[in-house]
Write a protein that holds these residues in place. Structure first.
Motif, PDB file in Angstrom:
ATOM      1  N   LEU A 111     -10.758   0.808  35.531  1.00 47.09           N
ATOM      2  CA  LEU A 111      -9.846  -0.302  35.255  1.00 47.09           C
ATOM      3  C   LEU A 111     -10.565  -1.642  35.324  1.00 47.09           C
ATOM      4  O   LEU A 111     -10.272  -2.550  34.539  1.00 47.09           O
ATOM      5  CB  LEU A 111      -8.669  -0.272  36.228  1.00 47.09           C
ATOM      6  N   ASP A 112     -11.527  -1.779  36.240  1.00 49.55           N
ATOM      7  CA  ASP A 112     -12.341  -3.000  36.278  1.00 49.55           C
ATOM      8  C   ASP A 112     -13.124  -3.167  34.977  1.00 49.55           C
ATOM      9  O   ASP A 112     -13.195  -4.260  34.409  1.00 49.55           O
ATOM     10  CB  ASP A 112     -13.328  -2.948  37.449  1.00 49.55           C
ATOM     11  N   LEU A 113     -13.723  -2.077  34.545  1.00 48.76           N
ATOM     12  CA  LEU A 113     -14.517  -2.111  33.319  1.00 48.76           C
ATOM     13  C   LEU A 113     -13.657  -2.516  32.130  1.00 48.76           C
ATOM     14  O   LEU A 113     -14.031  -3.387  31.337  1.00 48.76           O
ATOM     15  CB  LEU A 113     -15.152  -0.742  33.078  1.00 48.76           C
ATOM     16  N   LEU A 114     -12.488  -1.903  32.008  1.00 50.02           N
ATOM     17  CA  LEU A 114     -11.606  -2.200  30.873  1.00 50.02           C
ATOM     18  C   LEU A 114     -11.037  -3.611  30.958  1.00 50.02           C
ATOM     19  O   LEU A 114     -10.857  -4.275  29.928  1.00 50.02           O
ATOM     20  CB  LEU A 114     -10.464  -1.190  30.825  1.00 50.02           C
ATOM     21  N   SER A 115     -10.749  -4.075  32.168  1.00 50.60           N
ATOM     22  CA  SER A 115     -10.112  -5.385  32.341  1.00 50.60           C
ATOM     23  C   SER A 115     -11.085  -6.553  32.236  1.00 50.60           C
ATOM     24  O   SER A 115     -10.751  -7.604  31.677  1.00 50.60           O
ATOM     25  CB  SER A 115      -9.415  -5.452  33.709  1.00 50.60           C
ATOM     26  N   LYS A 116     -12.300  -6.357  32.773  1.00 51.10           N
ATOM     27  CA  LYS A 116     -13.236  -7.473  32.900  1.00 51.10           C
ATOM     28  C   LYS A 116     -14.420  -7.397  31.953  1.00 51.10           C
ATOM     29  O   LYS A 116     -15.141  -8.374  31.772  1.00 51.10           O
ATOM     30  CB  LYS A 116     -13.760  -7.530  34.336  1.00 51.10           C
ATOM     31  N   GLY A 117     -14.640  -6.235  31.351  1.00 51.24           N
ATOM     32  CA  GLY A 117     -15.827  -6.054  30.534  1.00 51.24           C
ATOM     33  C   GLY A 117     -15.786  -6.820  29.223  1.00 51.24           C
ATOM     34  O   GLY A 117     -14.732  -7.210  28.725  1.00 51.24           O
ATOM     35  N   GLU A 118     -16.970  -7.012  28.661  1.00 53.27           N
ATOM     36  CA  GLU A 118     -17.093  -7.672  27.357  1.00 53.27           C
ATOM     37  C   GLU A 118     -16.812  -6.651  26.260  1.00 53.27           C
ATOM     38  O   GLU A 118     -17.466  -5.606  26.168  1.00 53.27           O
ATOM     39  CB  GLU A 118     -18.488  -8.248  27.180  1.00 53.27           C
TER      40      GLU A 118
ATOM     41  N   PHE B   5     -11.982   0.422  17.433  1.00 52.53           N
ATOM     42  CA  PHE B   5     -12.880   1.169  18.309  1.00 52.53           C
ATOM     43  C   PHE B   5     -13.918   0.197  18.844  1.00 52.53           C
ATOM     44  O   PHE B   5     -14.584  -0.506  18.073  1.00 52.53           O
ATOM     45  CB  PHE B   5     -13.541   2.307  17.546  1.00 52.53           C
ATOM     46  N   CYS B   6     -14.055   0.146  20.176  1.00 48.14           N
ATOM     47  CA  CYS B   6     -14.923  -0.849  20.806  1.00 48.14           C
ATOM     48  C   CYS B   6     -15.807  -0.217  21.867  1.00 48.14           C
ATOM     49  O   CYS B   6     -15.571   0.892  22.342  1.00 48.14           O
ATOM     50  CB  CYS B   6     -14.075  -1.934  21.490  1.00 48.14           C
ATOM     51  N   SER B   7     -16.819  -0.974  22.249  1.00 50.84           N
ATOM     52  CA  SER B   7     -17.536  -0.697  23.481  1.00 50.84           C
ATOM     53  C   SER B   7     -17.162  -1.796  24.470  1.00 50.84           C
ATOM     54  O   SER B   7     -16.832  -2.918  24.078  1.00 50.84           O
ATOM     55  CB  SER B   7     -19.045  -0.675  23.250  1.00 50.84           C
ATOM     56  N   VAL B   8     -17.176  -1.459  25.746  1.00 50.31           N
ATOM     57  CA  VAL B   8     -16.864  -2.438  26.773  1.00 50.31           C
ATOM     58  C   VAL B   8     -17.938  -2.320  27.847  1.00 50.31           C
ATOM     59  O   VAL B   8     -18.288  -1.219  28.279  1.00 50.31           O
ATOM     60  CB  VAL B   8     -15.443  -2.218  27.352  1.00 50.31           C
ATOM     61  N   ALA B   9     -18.497  -3.463  28.268  1.00 50.79           N
ATOM     62  CA  ALA B   9     -19.612  -3.470  29.221  1.00 50.79           C
ATOM     63  C   ALA B   9     -19.335  -4.463  30.337  1.00 50.79           C
ATOM     64  O   ALA B   9     -18.839  -5.575  30.105  1.00 50.79           O
ATOM     65  CB  ALA B   9     -20.912  -3.831  28.507  1.00 50.79           C
ATOM     66  N   HIS B  10     -19.661  -4.026  31.569  1.00 51.10           N
ATOM     67  CA  HIS B  10     -19.448  -4.895  32.729  1.00 51.10           C
ATOM     68  C   HIS B  10     -20.296  -4.401  33.890  1.00 51.10           C
ATOM     69  O   HIS B  10     -20.269  -3.220  34.241  1.00 51.10           O
ATOM     70  CB  HIS B  10     -17.966  -4.878  33.136  1.00 51.10           C
ATOM     71  N   ASP B  11     -21.071  -5.311  34.474  1.00 50.41           N
ATOM     72  CA  ASP B  11     -21.845  -5.041  35.683  1.00 50.41           C
ATOM     73  C   ASP B  11     -22.702  -3.780  35.554  1.00 50.41           C
ATOM     74  O   ASP B  11     -22.751  -2.933  36.450  1.00 50.41           O
ATOM     75  CB  ASP B  11     -20.891  -4.905  36.883  1.00 50.41           C
ATOM     76  N   GLY B  12     -23.357  -3.653  34.408  1.00 48.20           N
ATOM     77  CA  GLY B  12     -24.267  -2.535  34.196  1.00 48.20           C
ATOM     78  C   GLY B  12     -23.623  -1.254  33.723  1.00 48.20           C
ATOM     79  O   GLY B  12     -24.316  -0.249  33.507  1.00 48.20           O
TER      80      GLY B  12
ATOM     81  N   THR C 215      -5.461   2.418  30.976  1.00 49.53           N
ATOM     82  CA  THR C 215      -5.000   1.458  29.977  1.00 49.53           C
ATOM     83  C   THR C 215      -4.687   0.130  30.650  1.00 49.53           C
ATOM     84  O   THR C 215      -4.050   0.106  31.706  1.00 49.53           O
ATOM     85  CB  THR C 215      -3.717   1.976  29.278  1.00 49.53           C
ATOM     86  N   VAL C 216      -5.118  -0.969  30.041  1.00 46.33           N
ATOM     87  CA  VAL C 216      -4.853  -2.297  30.587  1.00 46.33           C
ATOM     88  C   VAL C 216      -4.388  -3.230  29.478  1.00 46.33           C
ATOM     89  O   VAL C 216      -4.575  -2.956  28.284  1.00 46.33           O
ATOM     90  CB  VAL C 216      -6.108  -2.891  31.267  1.00 46.33           C
ATOM     91  N   LEU C 217      -3.784  -4.338  29.895  1.00 45.35           N
ATOM     92  CA  LEU C 217      -3.404  -5.416  28.985  1.00 45.35           C
ATOM     93  C   LEU C 217      -4.325  -6.588  29.273  1.00 45.35           C
ATOM     94  O   LEU C 217      -4.442  -7.027  30.417  1.00 45.35           O
ATOM     95  CB  LEU C 217      -1.946  -5.809  29.216  1.00 45.35           C
ATOM     96  N   ARG C 218      -5.008  -7.078  28.229  1.00 45.38           N
ATOM     97  CA  ARG C 218      -5.974  -8.155  28.437  1.00 45.38           C
ATOM     98  C   ARG C 218      -6.224  -8.912  27.140  1.00 45.38           C
ATOM     99  O   ARG C 218      -5.796  -8.498  26.059  1.00 45.38           O
ATOM    100  CB  ARG C 218      -7.295  -7.595  28.951  1.00 45.38           C
ATOM    101  N   ASP C 219      -6.945 -10.015  27.284  1.00 50.66           N
ATOM    102  CA  ASP C 219      -7.357 -10.777  26.113  1.00 50.66           C
ATOM    103  C   ASP C 219      -8.577 -10.104  25.493  1.00 50.66           C
ATOM    104  O   ASP C 219      -9.372  -9.461  26.189  1.00 50.66           O
ATOM    105  CB  ASP C 219      -7.690 -12.207  26.513  1.00 50.66           C
ATOM    106  N   GLY C 220      -8.711 -10.227  24.165  1.00 51.95           N
ATOM    107  CA  GLY C 220      -9.835  -9.641  23.454  1.00 51.95           C
ATOM    108  C   GLY C 220     -10.244 -10.502  22.289  1.00 51.95           C
ATOM    109  O   GLY C 220      -9.760 -11.638  22.129  1.00 51.95           O
ATOM    110  N   PRO C 221     -11.138 -10.010  21.433  1.00 50.87           N
ATOM    111  CA  PRO C 221     -11.628 -10.810  20.311  1.00 50.87           C
ATOM    112  C   PRO C 221     -10.530 -11.302  19.379  1.00 50.87           C
ATOM    113  O   PRO C 221     -10.697 -12.327  18.711  1.00 50.87           O
ATOM    114  CB  PRO C 221     -12.579  -9.847  19.590  1.00 50.87           C
ATOM    115  N   TYR C 222      -9.405 -10.571  19.308  1.00 45.58           N
ATOM    116  CA  TYR C 222      -8.305 -10.969  18.427  1.00 45.58           C
ATOM    117  C   TYR C 222      -7.030 -11.242  19.217  1.00 45.58           C
ATOM    118  O   TYR C 222      -5.923 -11.020  18.732  1.00 45.58           O
ATOM    119  CB  TYR C 222      -8.073  -9.889  17.365  1.00 45.58           C
ATOM    120  N   GLY C 223      -7.199 -11.731  20.426  1.00 43.15           N
ATOM    121  CA  GLY C 223      -6.054 -12.089  21.242  1.00 43.15           C
ATOM    122  C   GLY C 223      -5.661 -10.972  22.200  1.00 43.15           C
ATOM    123  O   GLY C 223      -6.363  -9.978  22.366  1.00 43.15           O
ATOM    124  N   GLU C 224      -4.534 -11.189  22.852  1.00 41.13           N
ATOM    125  CA  GLU C 224      -4.061 -10.216  23.838  1.00 41.13           C
ATOM    126  C   GLU C 224      -3.790  -8.868  23.178  1.00 41.13           C
ATOM    127  O   GLU C 224      -3.337  -8.792  22.043  1.00 41.13           O
ATOM    128  CB  GLU C 224      -2.774 -10.721  24.499  1.00 41.13           C
ATOM    129  N   GLY C 225      -4.070  -7.818  23.926  1.00 47.49           N
ATOM    130  CA  GLY C 225      -3.823  -6.489  23.396  1.00 47.49           C
ATOM    131  C   GLY C 225      -4.002  -5.428  24.459  1.00 47.49           C
ATOM    132  O   GLY C 225      -4.333  -5.707  25.615  1.00 47.49           O
TER     133      GLY C 225
END
Length: 274
Positions: free
Chosen positions: A15-22, A38-45, A91-101
């Motif tokens: 959940l940290d990865l999905l919420s805070k990752g790039e 379809f995305c990749s998400v990266a955070h803290d290694g 699953t999380v709700l967060r901001d992304g490249p095209y807004g909240e989702g």
């Protein structure tokens, strides 16, 4: 039984990865009616694959308020986790490249897993299968649609009844290599009116399992708690009437003690079914 909390030996949770990752968009799922990226998400290694469904890409529906499908996806995850069955990927709700989702961990289905749905000849399913009904297979021919008599599917049928899933299709079932079953695409859920449409009618009218009754009892207690728990988290995602309807459905299932049957006022099986 819930989704794994860690993705490696590090302290980063899923959940940290999905919420805070790039989030980096890698492609688009073209078959979907709404925007599914379809995305990749990266955070803290740490890095993982995920699905991002921006609210801006949601197609308006006549029976759901605009711009609410992402929140419903997250609410379905919250209910799934509260049951302890872990049927919905993190699953999380967060901001992304095209807004909240909605952002959800990507689950790679096991291509070697046994089939969960089938079309067969005859009027009765074989042992180990449950009948859904006759399906039109073209040229005036029909076949019996069946699903596996699988405890994972039975749990999912209960979850779908609780969240009032209006679109449980075969393509939403993802058996994972570790033997677990995940279910995806929960945007069309939590309507206050009965919208249950599913391919998992095989247990309709049958008594709920003891496990399901225990889970529903615990869910009723969690929904009745006005503190910073499940009810509070749902209230941030759904309307007050929708949360009240969840409570009412759980209570009705406990009183009746049986899997629900088609109401007759709404198509029972989604189209297309897969």
């Amino acid at each position: 039984m819930s989704a794994p909390e860690r993705i490696s030996s590090r302290s980063v949770t899923v959940l940290d990865l999905l919420s805070k990752g790039e989030l980096t968009v890698r492609g688009r799922v073209r078959e979907a009616s709404n925007a599914v990226l379809f995305c990749s998400v990266a955070h803290d290694g740490e890095e993982a694959s995920c699905v991002y469904k921006p609210v801006a890409g949601e197609r308006p529906l006549w029976d759901f308020p605009d711009g609410t499908l992402a929140q419903r996806e997250v609410a379905a995850y919250e209910i799934s986790e509260a049951t302890g069955w872990g049927l919905v990927p993190p699953t999380v709700l967060r901001d992304g490249p095209y807004g909240e989702g909605m952002v959800q961990l990507w689950i790679e289905a096991d291509p070697s897993a046994d089939g969960l749905l089938a079309l067969v000849g005859g009027d009765e399913p074989d042992d180990g299968w449950k009948s859904v009904g006759l399906a039109d297979v073209g040229e005036g021919r029909t076949a019996l649609l069946v699903h596996a008599d699988d405890p994972r599917l039975r749990r999912l049928a209960v979850l779908d009844a609780v969240i009032n899933n209006g679109d449980r299709k075969g393509g939403h079932l993802l058996p994972a290599p570790d033997g677990r079953l995940y279910a995806i695409d929960h945007g069309v859920t939590f309507n206050v009116e009965d919208k249950l449409r599913t391919l998992l009618w095989g247990w309709a009218g049958e008594p709920l399992t003891a496990e399901a009754r225990d889970v529903l009892g615990a869910l009723a207690a969690a929904l009745g708690d006005g503190g910073p728990g499940l009810a509070d988290r749902l209230a941030r995602l759904l309307t007050a009437d929708e949360v009240a309807a969840v409570r009412a459905r759980v209570a009705a299932l406990l009183v009746d003690g049986r899997h629900p049957e088609p109401s007759g006022s709404w198509p029972a099986i989604p189209w297309p079914p897969v």
